[in-house]
Design an enzyme around this catalytic site. Structure first.
Site, PDB file in Angstrom:
ATOM      1  N   ARG A  64     -59.186 -15.902  12.310  1.00  0.00           N
ATOM      2  CA  ARG A  64     -58.872 -17.104  13.088  1.00  0.00           C
ATOM      3  C   ARG A  64     -59.583 -17.018  14.438  1.00  0.00           C
ATOM      4  NH1 ARG A  64     -56.973 -14.832  16.784  1.00  0.00           N
ATOM      5  NH2 ARG A  64     -56.913 -16.748  17.959  1.00  0.00           N
ATOM      6  N   ALA A  66     -61.981 -19.899  16.852  1.00  0.00           N
ATOM      7  CA  ALA A  66     -63.123 -20.734  16.464  1.00  0.00           C
ATOM      8  C   ALA A  66     -64.407 -19.945  16.145  1.00  0.00           C
ATOM      9  CB  ALA A  66     -63.372 -21.785  17.549  1.00  0.00           C
ATOM     10  N   ASP A 255     -61.414 -24.802  20.726  1.00  0.00           N
ATOM     11  CA  ASP A 255     -61.884 -24.939  19.340  1.00  0.00           C
ATOM     12  C   ASP A 255     -62.975 -25.982  19.204  1.00  0.00           C
ATOM     13  OD1 ASP A 255     -59.078 -23.742  19.125  1.00  0.00           O
ATOM     14  OD2 ASP A 255     -60.000 -23.418  17.169  1.00  0.00           O
TER      15      ASP A 255
END
Ligand code: MRU
Length: 353
Positions: A64, A66, A255
């Site tokens: 996990r 970005a 993100d």
């Protein structure tokens, strides 16, 4: 030394973080990741090589953050392509596009995922290669270049962001935008690591980051691992901790950053920016340029992932809410550019994108 979050594992068990002429692109390898769902209790690595297992690892947040999901998807695509089982270039490219589309659908908000997959496909499709072996070499090299570049961008973000940090500062961060979330030493945490290396004394406040506790589990783990003074607080305590004068600077990751500078990051970031603004505390977003989406004019164009209700109604499998309660679980929010003091990128620190 911090373990690498994402790396390539070749069939003979060697690990790679960048292109290497000695690496045979035809012998099937895999993308090797730390399973972050098990941290901080256990540090376990898994090697993935099928579309389904890579999709699942991204979807359930085993990998996990970005930049890390961009790197994992790129290397994962190469691992899948090594197993397509065709010598026909047209068939190979058709399967490549199909697999990339499938992996891209695993999570919608972080632009690094689609950016990395499209870059790998684009480079492979546009190559004038006449053999599948040649195409595989180009694909794996491109994926490893993405990882190598990410590592370099993190270091540069660290050096650039370090100029904002003074001895004795208290720094607040949200979610995990550290080594676990990237190929390198992180984005929001990179300036903190650089300040530590420069001998500065700093205190870090890490929001716990409900519902999945990336701050309490992951940021706390990796900062402690590096010997940095870190204190976990509940998300709801941030404004009070600011009012008590404990926070001089807020640094978060993102993100996806739209062309006007609006930044999507883990849910809770927006309210943090409002609180920082109210208390006149500088609020910085640390990002590699791969997180900027110029095709999104502003934050309203950023897709926000909605996640399963069980993330809110249960903790570690234990139900905490009444049955049949209604749940709303957006994983990200958008902080308007007007609340952001500046952006720390690999190119420098700037007040607009
Ligand atoms: O749902 P997650 O854990 O993938 O969310 C991660 C974040 O919000 C990070 O802050 C962001 O991806 C930047 S990571 C360098």
């Amino acid at each position: 030394m911090r373990p690498n979050t994402v790396q390539w594992r070749s069939a003979d068990g060697r690990f790679y973080l960048k292109p290497d002429p000695s690496l045979d692109p035809l012998t099937p390898g895999g993308v090797d990741i730390i399973d972050q769902t098990l941290l901080p209790g256990s540090l376990k690595r898994i090697t993935l090589s099928t579309p389904e297992t890579i999709y699942d690892a991204i979807q359930r947040l085993a990998v996990r953050g970005a930049p890390a999901i961009g790197c994992a998807a790129a290397l994962g695509l190469a691992a899948c392509a090594q197993r397509f089982g065709t010598e026909d270039c047209a068939e190979f490219l058709r399967k490549l596009r199909q697999t990339a589309e499938y992996l891209e659908s695993s999570r919608p908000t972080a632009v690094n995922l689609s950016w990395a997959l499209r870059r790998c496909c684009g480079r492979t499709v546009s190559a004038q290669e006449k053999t599948v072996a040649g195409l595989l070499k180009i694909l794996l090299t491109e994926a490893l270049e993405i990882l190598d570049e990410d590592i370099a961008m993190c270091s540069a973000i660290g050096q650039n962001g370090r100029t904002l940090i003074r001895d004795g500062m208290g720094i607040l961060t949200h979610c995990n935008a550290g080594a676990l979330a990237t190929g390198g030493c992180g984005t929001a945490l990179a300036p903190i690591y650089a300040a530590q290396e420069a001998g500065l004394r700093i205190r870090v406040y890490s929001d716990e980051t409900r519902p999945l506790l990336q701050g309490a589990r992951l940021t706390a783990w990796e900062l402690l691992y590096s010997g940095i003074d870190v204190t976990t607080i509940c998300d709801s305590m941030a404004a009070q901790v600011m009012r008590e004068g404990r926070v001089d600077l807020v640094i978060v990751g993102a993100d996806r950053v739209a062309a006007n500078g609006d930044a999507a990051n883990k849910i809770g970031t927006y309210q943090l920016a409002i609180a920082a603004n109210y208390h006149h505390i500088p609020f910085y977003v640390a990002i590699p340029s791969s997180t900027i989406d110029r095709a999104a004019p502003d934050g309203s164009a950023i897709p926000i992932e909605q996640r399963h209700e069980s993330e809110i109604t249960t903790i570690n499998g234990l139900r905490i809410s009444p049955q049949k309660i209604k749940v709303y679980n957006p994983a990200f929010d958008v902080t308007p550019a007007s609340l952001i003091t500046g952006y720390i990128t690999e190119k420098g620190v700037c007040s607009s994108i």
